[in-house]
Each structure stands twice: as C-alpha cells, then as structure tokens.
Design an enzyme around this catalytic site. Structure first.
Site, short mmCIF file in Angstrom:
data_model
loop_
_atom_site.label_atom_id
_atom_site.label_comp_id
_atom_site.label_asym_id
_atom_site.label_seq_id
_atom_site.Cartn_x
_atom_site.Cartn_y
_atom_site.Cartn_z
N GLY A 363 0.86 -1.16 0.00
CA GLY A 363 -0.11 0.15 0.01
C GLY A 363 0.86 1.09 -0.04
N CYS A 364 0.36 2.40 0.11
CA CYS A 364 0.89 3.69 0.15
C CYS A 364 2.00 3.62 1.34
CB CYS A 364 -0.08 4.89 0.04
SG CYS A 364 -1.15 4.80 1.44
N THR A 365 1.68 3.05 2.37
CA THR A 365 2.23 3.26 3.71
C THR A 365 3.34 2.01 3.74
OG1 THR A 365 0.73 2.09 5.15
CG2 THR A 365 0.70 4.43 4.95
#
Length: 396
Positions: A363-365
């Site tokens: 994911g983005c994190t």
C-alpha cells in the site's frame, strides 16, 4: 607562585568572566569547542573560515583550532597530520581543556553512531537525522531502536524538551515501531508524530522528510548518511555541502566524548553550523541528558526489548510447523498495515492456518495484508495474537 599572585590571577579571571557575561548575556563558563582543520576536500582555509564565521555569529562559546598554524585570531593547537590532530583532540577532550570537538573521518566504536541535523527544504524546519554515521548495532532493527534513543538525546540536549519522533518507511520500520511502542507502554515516553499524509501514522514517507514533520527522523545509518548529503548539497551539485549542521555527535551508552562529525565535502556554512551544534550540546549538557535517558529507557525494559529483536527464535510459533494451505479464494478489498515486509508472507500463512483467506500487497504506507472486508477485525485479532502487528495498528 606566591599566594598573593594566585589570588590576583583568580580575581582577574572572575572579572574577565563577568565582563564576558555582560557582553554576551550568558553567565557561567564558556563552552570550549575544538575543530580539527585537516582533511577537508576544500582545504584548511575552508575549515578556518567556517570557524571564524561561527566565532563572529556565536555567543557563549570559544573555538580552538587543532591543526597547522594559520593566520587567524582564533587559538590554534598545532598538529600537522590528521592522526596527530585526532590524538590532540582526544587529549584535550579527556583533560577538559575543550568540551566538544568537530572533526572529519573519525572511527567510533560499535554501539556509537551520530545524530545529524538538517534544514528541510519545504518549510525550513530543523530536523534531527538518527543516525548518520557509525554503527549502533550489527542488527538492523536493534540499531534503529537505539537510533531513536540517540536522536531523542541529541534533540533534548539541543533544547527541545519533548521532541516528536517519526520512523521512516524503510525495511524494519514496523518492527521498530512495535519495539518503541512497547518501550512507551513500559514508561519511557516516546512522542510519536503523525505523518502529514492523510492516512497519518508514525511511519513517515518521503513527503515528511521534505517537510520536516518530526523533530527526530529514525532510519538506518546508511540511509541517514545519504540524507545528510542530499539535504546539505541538493542546491550545489553535490561537491559542496552548504546547508545544515553536519553529521552530529557520536552517542552511545557509556560513551563519554562529545565528538561531532563533518563530511570532507562540508563547506563554510556547514562548518559554522557544526560548531554551533557542538556548543549547544555542551550548554545543554549532552552527557547528563544521555545518562538520564539511558537510565529511563532501561527502567522501561529496553534491554529485554532489544534481546527479543535479536534472539534466534523471534519468529512467531504460528509461522512454523506444518505447511499452510490457502483457504478458498475470497474477494480481498480490506487491507491491514503495520506488518514488516520481512514478515509479510509469514503473516499471510498465519491467517491461512486460521481459515482466513489473505494475500500480501503493497500500500501507500508500505506492506499490507489484504483480506475480505468482513474479516478485517478477525484477521487483526489473529495477527496481534501471533505477534505480527501491534495492538494500535489498524486497517489502511
């Protein structure tokens, strides 16, 4: 020497100190900061000019050059090789003739690494980079947990009472986050900051680096070393470091010398900044701050937490034993963050063993485990019990 002469010299020194205090507004003895002048890629004159700039701008500290004789109003302790300069530096530090020293290309023992200080480009905020050179531990995650403590110590000694802390999204970040949250729950306060990005969290992204979101940014030392070079020379083409305060003081448990590192590519402004940083650490009593913070962290079971990171059987039991077989495939639109990339596949298999279909993703994190929306809470409970995520973690 007669008693009368000794008394006269003492009185003279007192009056000189009073005069300095009236002039500078700072009472008490001056911080004495040394700097070695040999080894710069830009020559001895570059270091001398930086020291003279610091002397002109600074108050409350005295600068001593350690190197060959030069034309300057600053005091010079003569040394004609880098080896000789380092030997002189150590002698002056150990005798108390100087309180801190800035130098280049100095080897610290294992367990000691440096906390750099930069000015971030987005908002001009100062940020501590923990750490930038040296080796806190041969074990990556243990080193980063120690780096967090070193960064907090440097920030507090520089005048920040309760520095905010963020963990850069590099390999091991989630394990570091779990360890620091455990330390926090045991009584050692870690002031986690939220990412500037909308999904928040204590794990920082590149945006947070540019903005200087935390006071202290934690990562591995090699990554930190690169950041120091980029932050200090992004506007110069790389051969001249023009911005910031250098690579900072070597910090480690029981380490008693305040030695700060400069890159050989450091230009005049960074030399001046490093001297200012060194003086602030003396004025902020770095050694006592370090003793206090180490004692508090140990009381909060730091040693036990570090041992749990490095022991051979650190993998959760549920990830071992019989081969995991994937349950029937389901639509997986729910995602759970907070899992280290090194544990990602084991986390998926742990859910399979409990009959929950899961897939790994990014994911983005960072790394995520994807499950059916309706099974997020059940899956999180399993992952917490097995030890792959902290209780505070949640869905993306």
């Amino acid at each position: 020497m007669s008693d009368n002469k000794i008394i006269k010299e003492m009185i003279g020194k007192v009056f000189n100190d009073i005069a300095d205090a009236i002039e500078t507004g700072q009472f008490g003895s001056k911080a004495k900061v040394g700097i070695t002048t040999l080894g710069s890629e830009h020559g001895v004159d570059n270091i001398v000019k930086g020291a003279e700039m610091a002397a002109k701008n600074g108050q409350g500290y005295e600068i001593i050059l350690i190197g060959p004789k030069v034309d300057t109003n600053l005091k010079v302790v003569e040394a004609n090789t880098e080896e000789e300069a380092h030997k002189k530096m150590e002698e002056l530090l150990d005798s108390g003739e100087i309180h801190s020293c800035v130098t280049m290309h100095y080897n610290f023992p294992i367990g000691v690494s440096t906390v750099g200080r930069v000015i971030t480009p987005a908002k001009g905020r100062e940020m501590f980079i923990a750490t930038t050179t040296g080796t806190s531990s041969p074990h990556r995650v243990e080193a980063m947990v120690k780096n967090a403590l070193y960064g907090i110590i440097a920030a507090k000694a520089s005048g920040i009472k309760n520095p905010t802390v963020g963990i850069l999204n590099v390999d091991g970040a989630r394990q570091v986050e779990r360890a620091l949250k455990e330390l926090d729950s045991n009584g050692y306060k870690v002031n986690f900051v939220e990412s500037m990005r909308s999904d928040g969290g204590a794990v920082m992204r590149g945006n947070d680096l540019l903005a200087g979101t935390p006071d202290v940014m934690i990562q591995d030392t090699l990554t930190g070393n690169i950041f120091m070079k980029v932050f200090s020379s992004f506007a110069t083409g790389g051969d001249y470091e023009a911005l910031g305060y250098g690579y900072g003081p070597g910090i480690g448990e029981g380490y008693d010398r305040t030695i700060l590192i400069l890159s050989r590519a450091s230009g005049v402004p960074v030399v001046a900044g490093a001297i200012e940083y060194a003086a602030q650490l003396v004025q902020g009593n770095l050694k006592e701050v370090a003793k206090t913070e180490f004692a508090a962290a140990k009381k909060a079971k730091l040693d036990d937490i570090l041992k749990s990171l490095t022991k051979d059987n650190k993998k959760p039991k549920e990830s071992e034993g019989e081969e995991a077989v994937a349950p029937p495939t389901e639509v997986v639109t729910g995602s759970i963050s907070g899992i280290d990339i090194m544990d990602l596949e084991d986390a998926v298999k742990a859910l399979w063993k409990k009959g929950i279909y899961a897939e790994s993703g990014m994911g983005c994190t960072g790394p995520i485990v994807m499950v059916n929306e309706g099974k997020i809470k059940e899956a999180m409970k399993v992952l917490v019990e097995v030890g792959f995520i902290a209780k505070e973690a949640g869905p993306c």
